[in-house]
Design a protein around this motif. Structure first.
Motif, short mmCIF file in Angstrom:
data_model
loop_
_atom_site.label_atom_id
_atom_site.label_comp_id
_atom_site.label_asym_id
_atom_site.label_seq_id
_atom_site.Cartn_x
_atom_site.Cartn_y
_atom_site.Cartn_z
N GLN A 189 0.87 -1.18 0.00
CA GLN A 189 0.00 0.00 0.00
C GLN A 189 0.90 1.23 0.00
O GLN A 189 1.83 1.31 0.80
CB GLN A 189 -0.88 0.03 1.24
CG GLN A 189 -1.84 -1.12 1.34
CD GLN A 189 -2.62 -1.09 2.65
OE1 GLN A 189 -2.16 -0.52 3.63
NE2 GLN A 189 -3.79 -1.69 2.66
N ASN A 236 5.93 -13.85 9.45
CA ASN A 236 5.01 -12.81 8.98
C ASN A 236 5.59 -11.44 9.28
O ASN A 236 6.10 -11.21 10.37
CB ASN A 236 3.66 -12.95 9.67
CG ASN A 236 2.99 -14.25 9.34
OD1 ASN A 236 2.87 -14.62 8.19
ND2 ASN A 236 2.55 -14.97 10.36
N TYR A 237 5.49 -10.54 8.30
CA TYR A 237 6.03 -9.19 8.47
C TYR A 237 5.03 -8.14 8.02
O TYR A 237 4.32 -8.32 7.03
CB TYR A 237 7.31 -9.01 7.65
CG TYR A 237 8.46 -9.81 8.15
CD1 TYR A 237 9.25 -9.37 9.21
CD2 TYR A 237 8.77 -11.05 7.58
CE1 TYR A 237 10.31 -10.11 9.68
CE2 TYR A 237 9.83 -11.80 8.06
CZ TYR A 237 10.59 -11.33 9.11
OH TYR A 237 11.64 -12.09 9.58
N LYS A 238 5.00 -7.05 8.76
CA LYS A 238 4.32 -5.81 8.38
C LYS A 238 5.34 -4.71 8.61
O LYS A 238 5.74 -4.47 9.75
CB LYS A 238 3.09 -5.55 9.26
CG LYS A 238 1.95 -6.49 9.03
CD LYS A 238 0.78 -6.12 9.92
CE LYS A 238 -0.34 -7.11 9.73
NZ LYS A 238 -1.50 -6.79 10.57
N LYS A 241 7.14 -0.77 7.09
CA LYS A 241 7.02 0.45 6.30
C LYS A 241 8.36 0.69 5.63
O LYS A 241 9.40 0.50 6.23
CB LYS A 241 6.67 1.63 7.20
CG LYS A 241 5.29 1.53 7.81
CD LYS A 241 5.02 2.70 8.72
CE LYS A 241 3.68 2.53 9.41
NZ LYS A 241 3.45 3.59 10.41
N LYS A 243 3.54 0.75 2.89
CA LYS A 243 3.27 -0.24 3.92
C LYS A 243 3.25 -1.58 3.20
O LYS A 243 2.57 -1.74 2.19
CB LYS A 243 1.92 0.01 4.59
CG LYS A 243 1.88 1.23 5.46
CD LYS A 243 0.54 1.34 6.15
CE LYS A 243 0.50 2.58 7.03
NZ LYS A 243 -0.79 2.70 7.72
N VAL A 244 4.02 -2.51 3.72
CA VAL A 244 4.18 -3.79 3.04
C VAL A 244 3.89 -4.91 4.03
O VAL A 244 4.39 -4.91 5.15
CB VAL A 244 5.62 -3.94 2.49
CG1 VAL A 244 5.74 -5.19 1.64
CG2 VAL A 244 6.03 -2.71 1.69
N GLU A 245 3.06 -5.84 3.61
CA GLU A 245 2.72 -7.00 4.43
C GLU A 245 3.01 -8.25 3.60
O GLU A 245 2.66 -8.32 2.42
CB GLU A 245 1.24 -6.94 4.78
CG GLU A 245 0.81 -7.90 5.83
CD GLU A 245 -0.63 -7.66 6.28
OE1 GLU A 245 -1.26 -8.64 6.71
OE2 GLU A 245 -1.11 -6.51 6.19
N ARG A 269 4.80 -12.66 3.87
CA ARG A 269 5.38 -13.78 4.60
C ARG A 269 6.69 -14.16 3.91
O ARG A 269 6.78 -14.16 2.69
CB ARG A 269 4.46 -14.99 4.58
CG ARG A 269 3.21 -14.78 5.38
CD ARG A 269 2.34 -16.00 5.32
NE ARG A 269 1.21 -15.78 6.20
CZ ARG A 269 0.15 -16.53 6.22
NH1 ARG A 269 0.07 -17.57 5.42
NH2 ARG A 269 -0.83 -16.26 7.05
#
Length: 87
Positions: free
Chosen positions: A45, A71-73, A75, A52-54, A56
């Motif tokens: 996004q 899992n990662y979230k 910026k 913003k990146v989500e 695995r």
């Protein structure tokens, strides 16, 4: 390309090495014998110039030969033609 390159090196990176790409100590060293396998479920996004990146990351544990999924979230900022992981 940045994510794949970064996460190939990440398992063995020291805190000092991470400091070049990671601001505010957002990601800590994991110090495991892992080999990068793939990125899954990548969602990006973009708002006001920040990403913003989500996703695995799948690694293969070299001791057990078992896949490990992280899992990662995060910026990302793009500054001077380089990406940096920020808080």
């Amino acid at each position: 390309k940045f994510l794949e390159t970064f996460f190939k090196l990440y398992p063995s990176a020291t805190e000092e090495e991470l400091s070049y790409d990671v601001k505010d100590k957002e990601l800590k060293p994991i110090n495991k014998d892992l080999v990068f396998s793939e990125i899954r479920n990548l969602v990006i996004q973009i708002k006001k110039g920040k990403m913003k990146v989500e996703f695995r990351i799948v690694y293969i544990n070299q001791d057990t030969k078992i896949s490990e999924i992280y899992n990662y979230k995060i910026k990302l900022n793009h500054i001077n033609k380089q990406y940096h992981i920020v808080n």
